[in-house]
Enzyme design. Structure first.
Site, PDB file in Angstrom:
ATOM      1  N   SER A  59     -31.406  -4.151  -3.631  1.00  0.00           N
ATOM      2  CA  SER A  59     -31.485  -4.555  -5.037  1.00  0.00           C
ATOM      3  C   SER A  59     -32.065  -5.960  -5.196  1.00  0.00           C
ATOM      4  CB  SER A  59     -30.097  -4.506  -5.676  1.00  0.00           C
ATOM      5  OG  SER A  59     -29.521  -3.240  -5.483  1.00  0.00           O
TER       6      SER A  59
HETATM    7  N1  SAM Z   1     -26.491  -2.234  -2.593  1.00  0.00           N
HETATM    8  C1  SAM Z   1     -27.622  -1.887  -1.787  1.00  0.00           C
HETATM    9  C2  SAM Z   1     -28.173  -3.036  -0.999  1.00  0.00           C
HETATM   10  O1  SAM Z   1     -27.694  -4.170  -1.150  1.00  0.00           O
HETATM   11  O2  SAM Z   1     -29.094  -2.793  -0.203  1.00  0.00           O
HETATM   12  C3  SAM Z   1     -28.706  -1.216  -2.583  1.00  0.00           C
HETATM   13  C4  SAM Z   1     -28.371   0.162  -2.877  1.00  0.00           C
HETATM   14  S1  SAM Z   1     -29.698   1.203  -3.339  1.00  0.00           S
HETATM   15  C5  SAM Z   1     -30.295   0.459  -4.793  1.00  0.00           C
HETATM   16  C6  SAM Z   1     -28.741   2.615  -3.875  1.00  0.00           C
HETATM   17  C7  SAM Z   1     -28.136   3.398  -2.747  1.00  0.00           C
HETATM   18  O3  SAM Z   1     -27.253   4.374  -3.307  1.00  0.00           O
HETATM   19  C8  SAM Z   1     -29.155   4.172  -1.938  1.00  0.00           C
HETATM   20  O4  SAM Z   1     -29.114   3.771  -0.594  1.00  0.00           O
HETATM   21  C9  SAM Z   1     -28.738   5.637  -2.122  1.00  0.00           C
HETATM   22  O5  SAM Z   1     -28.950   6.434  -0.967  1.00  0.00           O
HETATM   23  C10 SAM Z   1     -27.266   5.497  -2.457  1.00  0.00           C
HETATM   24  N2  SAM Z   1     -26.657   6.647  -3.155  1.00  0.00           N
HETATM   25  C11 SAM Z   1     -27.197   7.458  -4.095  1.00  0.00           C
HETATM   26  N3  SAM Z   1     -26.297   8.374  -4.502  1.00  0.00           N
HETATM   27  C12 SAM Z   1     -25.141   8.124  -3.816  1.00  0.00           C
HETATM   28  C13 SAM Z   1     -23.841   8.718  -3.798  1.00  0.00           C
HETATM   29  N4  SAM Z   1     -23.512   9.759  -4.575  1.00  0.00           N
HETATM   30  N5  SAM Z   1     -22.895   8.195  -2.967  1.00  0.00           N
HETATM   31  C14 SAM Z   1     -23.206   7.141  -2.172  1.00  0.00           C
HETATM   32  N6  SAM Z   1     -24.421   6.537  -2.139  1.00  0.00           N
HETATM   33  C15 SAM Z   1     -25.375   7.022  -2.955  1.00  0.00           C
END
Ligand code: SAM
Length: 211
Positions: A59
């Site tokens: 992010s």
């Molecule tokens: N917080 C992270 C970082 O600092 O790198 C960025 C996260 S990224 C924007 C969103 C993440 O949410 C992705 O890696 C995606 O695979 C995950 N994601 C999507 N749906 C999800 C779910 N139902 N449960 C857990 N993770 C999920």
């Protein structure tokens, strides 16, 4: 490249939007360059999301700061993060909360984040590959929950996993644009604060978007 200096300049640019000194200090301590692919390290302190592979992103630093500030962490909290991604936000949260439970649906990202966070010495983060149900019910209730992917609505199942008095911070909207919301869970109803527009990759699965 002088990453330490670049990090201090980035943190300086957050003021006055981010005024919680504990959040600014935490961001000053965590080396974002280690959470991005080597070929993107020169952009680690640009204030923007970057690709981390598997169609996912780390992010934007300002949004990480804004979401963290909105959780109002005091150091004693048990916290759930949905969407570990690179593990960068998990590290910031671990600087400010007692224990961080973080789930991620892509096993390779969980493995990478685990190796990195353990190598950096974080002992208060527990990672797991996400199951079919949203969240991590076994450890509930949580004092705070942060969702770092975009949901179509506020998932009731996450409200249920939140303690009374707790805060849920989550982007809610369409697949392409969302509003960042903070929901405070009360004994007799919830209070919602709108924190501004944002763009996140979609939250996938039950109670969210289809893949
Ligand atoms: N917080 C992270 C970082 O600092 O790198 C960025 C996260 S990224 C924007 C969103 C993440 O949410 C992705 O890696 C995606 O695979 C995950 N994601 C999507 N749906 C999800 C779910 N139902 N449960 C857990 N993770 C999920």
């Amino acid at each position: 490249m002088d990453f330490d200096r670049a990090r201090q300049i980035l943190v300086g640019s957050f003021y006055p939007g981010i005024e919680d000194q504990l959040v600014l200090d935490a961001i000053s301590r965590v080396p974002r360059e280690l959470f991005v692919p080597v070929e993107l390290q020169m952009f680690a302190y640009d204030d923007r999301p970057l690709s981390i592979g598997y169609g996912q992103t780390i992010s934007q630093p300002y949004i990480v700061a804004l979401m963290t500030q909105a959780l109002e962490l005091k150091g004693r909290e048990k916290l759930l993060e949905v969407g570990t991604g690179s593990g960068y936000q998990s590290a910031i949260l671990a600087e400010l909360a007692a224990s961080v439970y973080s789930i991620e649906r892509i096993p390779e990202l969980v493995e990478q984040a685990r190796n990195l966070l353990e190598g950096l010495g974080y002992r208060n983060i527990t990672l797991r590959v996400a199951g079919d149900d949203l969240g991590w019910k076994e450890n509930a209730p949580y004092d705070t929950i942060i969702v770092t992917a975009a949901a179509p609505d506020v998932p009731q199942t996450l409200i249920e996993q939140l303690a009374v008095g707790g805060r849920l911070v989550i982007p809610v909207g369409s697949r392409s644009e969302q509003e960042l919301l903070r929901i405070r869970k009360g004994k007799s109803g919830n209070k919602v604060d709108k924190l501004g527009g944002c763009r996140f990759v979609p939250l996938i699965g039950r109670d969210a978007w289809q893949d």
